[in-house]
Design a protein around this motif. Structure first.
Motif, PDB file in Angstrom:
ATOM      1  N   GLN A  39       8.584  -2.143  -8.718  1.00  0.00           N
ATOM      2  CA  GLN A  39       9.782  -1.833  -7.949  1.00  0.00           C
ATOM      3  C   GLN A  39       9.790  -2.619  -6.639  1.00  0.00           C
ATOM      4  N   THR A  40      10.954  -2.725  -6.045  1.00  0.00           N
ATOM      5  CA  THR A  40      11.097  -3.456  -4.789  1.00  0.00           C
ATOM      6  C   THR A  40      10.392  -2.761  -3.631  1.00  0.00           C
ATOM      7  N   ASN A  41      10.070  -1.476  -3.787  1.00  0.00           N
ATOM      8  CA  ASN A  41       9.395  -0.731  -2.718  1.00  0.00           C
ATOM      9  C   ASN A  41       7.877  -0.794  -2.809  1.00  0.00           C
ATOM     10  N   GLY A  42       7.365  -1.669  -3.680  1.00  0.00           N
ATOM     11  CA  GLY A  42       5.918  -1.831  -3.787  1.00  0.00           C
ATOM     12  C   GLY A  42       5.225  -0.823  -4.668  1.00  0.00           C
ATOM     13  N   LEU A  43       5.982   0.026  -5.299  1.00  0.00           N
ATOM     14  CA  LEU A  43       5.416   1.038  -6.177  1.00  0.00           C
ATOM     15  C   LEU A  43       5.799   0.744  -7.616  1.00  0.00           C
ATOM     16  N   LEU A  44       5.049   1.331  -8.537  1.00  0.00           N
ATOM     17  CA  LEU A  44       5.399   1.218  -9.946  1.00  0.00           C
ATOM     18  C   LEU A  44       6.519   2.180 -10.257  1.00  0.00           C
ATOM     19  N   ILE A  60      -1.502   5.565  -9.847  1.00  0.00           N
ATOM     20  CA  ILE A  60      -1.549   4.241  -9.217  1.00  0.00           C
ATOM     21  C   ILE A  60      -0.718   4.212  -7.947  1.00  0.00           C
ATOM     22  N   ASN A  61       0.435   4.860  -7.961  1.00  0.00           N
ATOM     23  CA  ASN A  61       1.259   4.886  -6.752  1.00  0.00           C
ATOM     24  C   ASN A  61       0.567   5.611  -5.606  1.00  0.00           C
ATOM     25  N   ALA A  62      -0.186   6.653  -5.915  1.00  0.00           N
ATOM     26  CA  ALA A  62      -0.947   7.358  -4.866  1.00  0.00           C
ATOM     27  C   ALA A  62      -1.978   6.415  -4.246  1.00  0.00           C
ATOM     28  N   LEU A  63      -2.657   5.645  -5.093  1.00  0.00           N
ATOM     29  CA  LEU A  63      -3.640   4.676  -4.584  1.00  0.00           C
ATOM     30  C   LEU A  63      -2.965   3.588  -3.753  1.00  0.00           C
ATOM     31  N   ARG A  64      -1.832   3.105  -4.237  1.00  0.00           N
ATOM     32  CA  ARG A  64      -1.107   2.070  -3.494  1.00  0.00           C
ATOM     33  C   ARG A  64      -0.644   2.589  -2.144  1.00  0.00           C
ATOM     34  N   LEU A  65      -0.074   3.789  -2.122  1.00  0.00           N
ATOM     35  CA  LEU A  65       0.411   4.345  -0.851  1.00  0.00           C
ATOM     36  C   LEU A  65      -0.723   4.545   0.152  1.00  0.00           C
ATOM     37  N   ALA A  66      -1.881   4.952  -0.337  1.00  0.00           N
ATOM     38  CA  ALA A  66      -3.037   5.108   0.550  1.00  0.00           C
ATOM     39  C   ALA A  66      -3.419   3.756   1.153  1.00  0.00           C
ATOM     40  N   LYS A  67      -3.409   2.725   0.340  1.00  0.00           N
ATOM     41  CA  LYS A  67      -3.757   1.388   0.813  1.00  0.00           C
ATOM     42  C   LYS A  67      -2.681   0.876   1.780  1.00  0.00           C
ATOM     43  N   TYR A  68      -1.416   1.090   1.443  1.00  0.00           N
ATOM     44  CA  TYR A  68      -0.324   0.659   2.331  1.00  0.00           C
ATOM     45  C   TYR A  68      -0.431   1.341   3.684  1.00  0.00           C
ATOM     46  N   SER A  69      -0.783   2.611   3.689  1.00  0.00           N
ATOM     47  CA  SER A  69      -0.944   3.362   4.926  1.00  0.00           C
ATOM     48  C   SER A  69      -2.070   2.765   5.772  1.00  0.00           C
ATOM     49  N   GLU A  70      -3.165   2.436   5.121  1.00  0.00           N
ATOM     50  CA  GLU A  70      -4.311   1.827   5.801  1.00  0.00           C
ATOM     51  C   GLU A  70      -3.921   0.474   6.414  1.00  0.00           C
ATOM     52  N   ILE A  71      -3.224  -0.340   5.649  1.00  0.00           N
ATOM     53  CA  ILE A  71      -2.786  -1.657   6.131  1.00  0.00           C
ATOM     54  C   ILE A  71      -1.804  -1.508   7.282  1.00  0.00           C
ATOM     55  N   ASN A  75      -2.264  -2.842  11.245  1.00  0.00           N
ATOM     56  CA  ASN A  75      -1.402  -3.920  11.707  1.00  0.00           C
ATOM     57  C   ASN A  75      -0.223  -3.468  12.549  1.00  0.00           C
ATOM     58  N   GLY A  76      -0.201  -2.197  12.938  1.00  0.00           N
ATOM     59  CA  GLY A  76       0.880  -1.690  13.776  1.00  0.00           C
ATOM     60  C   GLY A  76       2.238  -1.749  13.086  1.00  0.00           C
ATOM     61  N   MET A  77       2.247  -1.477  11.811  1.00  0.00           N
ATOM     62  CA  MET A  77       3.481  -1.508  11.026  1.00  0.00           C
ATOM     63  C   MET A  77       3.730  -0.121  10.449  1.00  0.00           C
ATOM     64  N   THR A  78       4.914   0.066   9.874  1.00  0.00           N
ATOM     65  CA  THR A  78       5.190   1.304   9.158  1.00  0.00           C
ATOM     66  C   THR A  78       4.768   1.129   7.702  1.00  0.00           C
ATOM     67  N   VAL A  79       4.545   2.236   7.035  1.00  0.00           N
ATOM     68  CA  VAL A  79       4.206   2.197   5.614  1.00  0.00           C
ATOM     69  C   VAL A  79       5.356   1.563   4.836  1.00  0.00           C
ATOM     70  N   ASN A  80       6.577   1.852   5.236  1.00  0.00           N
ATOM     71  CA  ASN A  80       7.743   1.278   4.567  1.00  0.00           C
ATOM     72  C   ASN A  80       7.756  -0.249   4.683  1.00  0.00           C
ATOM     73  N   GLN A  81       7.429  -0.772   5.852  1.00  0.00           N
ATOM     74  CA  GLN A  81       7.387  -2.227   6.027  1.00  0.00           C
ATOM     75  C   GLN A  81       6.342  -2.854   5.097  1.00  0.00           C
ATOM     76  N   ALA A  86       4.788  -5.631   0.027  1.00  0.00           N
ATOM     77  CA  ALA A  86       3.995  -5.542  -1.198  1.00  0.00           C
ATOM     78  C   ALA A  86       4.897  -5.649  -2.426  1.00  0.00           C
ATOM     79  N   GLY A  87       6.073  -5.044  -2.354  1.00  0.00           N
ATOM     80  CA  GLY A  87       7.026  -5.122  -3.461  1.00  0.00           C
ATOM     81  C   GLY A  87       7.435  -6.552  -3.745  1.00  0.00           C
ATOM     82  N   GLU A  88       7.695  -7.311  -2.697  1.00  0.00           N
ATOM     83  CA  GLU A  88       8.059  -8.719  -2.867  1.00  0.00           C
ATOM     84  C   GLU A  88       6.929  -9.483  -3.554  1.00  0.00           C
ATOM     85  N   LYS A  89       5.707  -9.253  -3.096  1.00  0.00           N
ATOM     86  CA  LYS A  89       4.557  -9.971  -3.661  1.00  0.00           C
ATOM     87  C   LYS A  89       4.281  -9.569  -5.105  1.00  0.00           C
ATOM     88  N   THR A  90       4.342  -8.274  -5.397  1.00  0.00           N
ATOM     89  CA  THR A  90       4.046  -7.847  -6.768  1.00  0.00           C
ATOM     90  C   THR A  90       5.120  -8.327  -7.742  1.00  0.00           C
TER      91      THR A  90
END
Length: 110
Positions: A39-44, A60-71, A75-81, A86-90
């Motif tokens: 999906q465009t939001n970086g999740l499956l 998998i989405n729970a794992l991804r969200l945990a990683k996104y939160s950490e990143i 980096n001083g960003m929001t999880v949404n950013q 991540a969605g663009e890259k995946t």
């Protein structure tokens, strides 16, 4: 004695979890079969629903969200950013013939 019992319980639990997961559908298989997509939001997302597919996507989405939160925190960003990036890259990395979500939110084969 208590520590040993605790370790044995943890070992047993891990063994049961691994045994159960060996029957679960694999991510790559689910993508190849057109059951899930990026999906465009970086999740499956679920393309064709079943209990097994739903469980895989949730896990998998729970794992991804945990990683996104950490990143995001590092980096001083929001999880949404982070999720959008991540969605663009995946989606870019998705193999031809697999499902992706387009800008309108529809499933399309890449």
């Amino acid at each position: 004695m208590i520590k040993r019992e605790s370790n044995e319980k943890i070992f047993l639990l891990c063994t049961l979890l691994f045994a159960f997961s060996s029957f679960a559908i694999e991510l790559s298989d689910a993508k190849e079969q057109g059951l899930i997509g990026e999906q465009t939001n970086g999740l499956l997302g679920v393309v064709e629903s079943s209990a097994e597919v739903e469980a895989l996507v949730k896990e998998i989405n729970a794992l991804r969200l945990a990683k996104y939160s950490e990143i995001a925190e590092k980096n001083g960003m929001t999880v949404n950013q982070v999720s959008v990036l991540a969605g663009e890259k995946t989606i870019q990395k998705t193999v031809a013939g697999q499902y992706i979500q387009n800008a309108s939110g529809q499933w399309v084969v890449k």
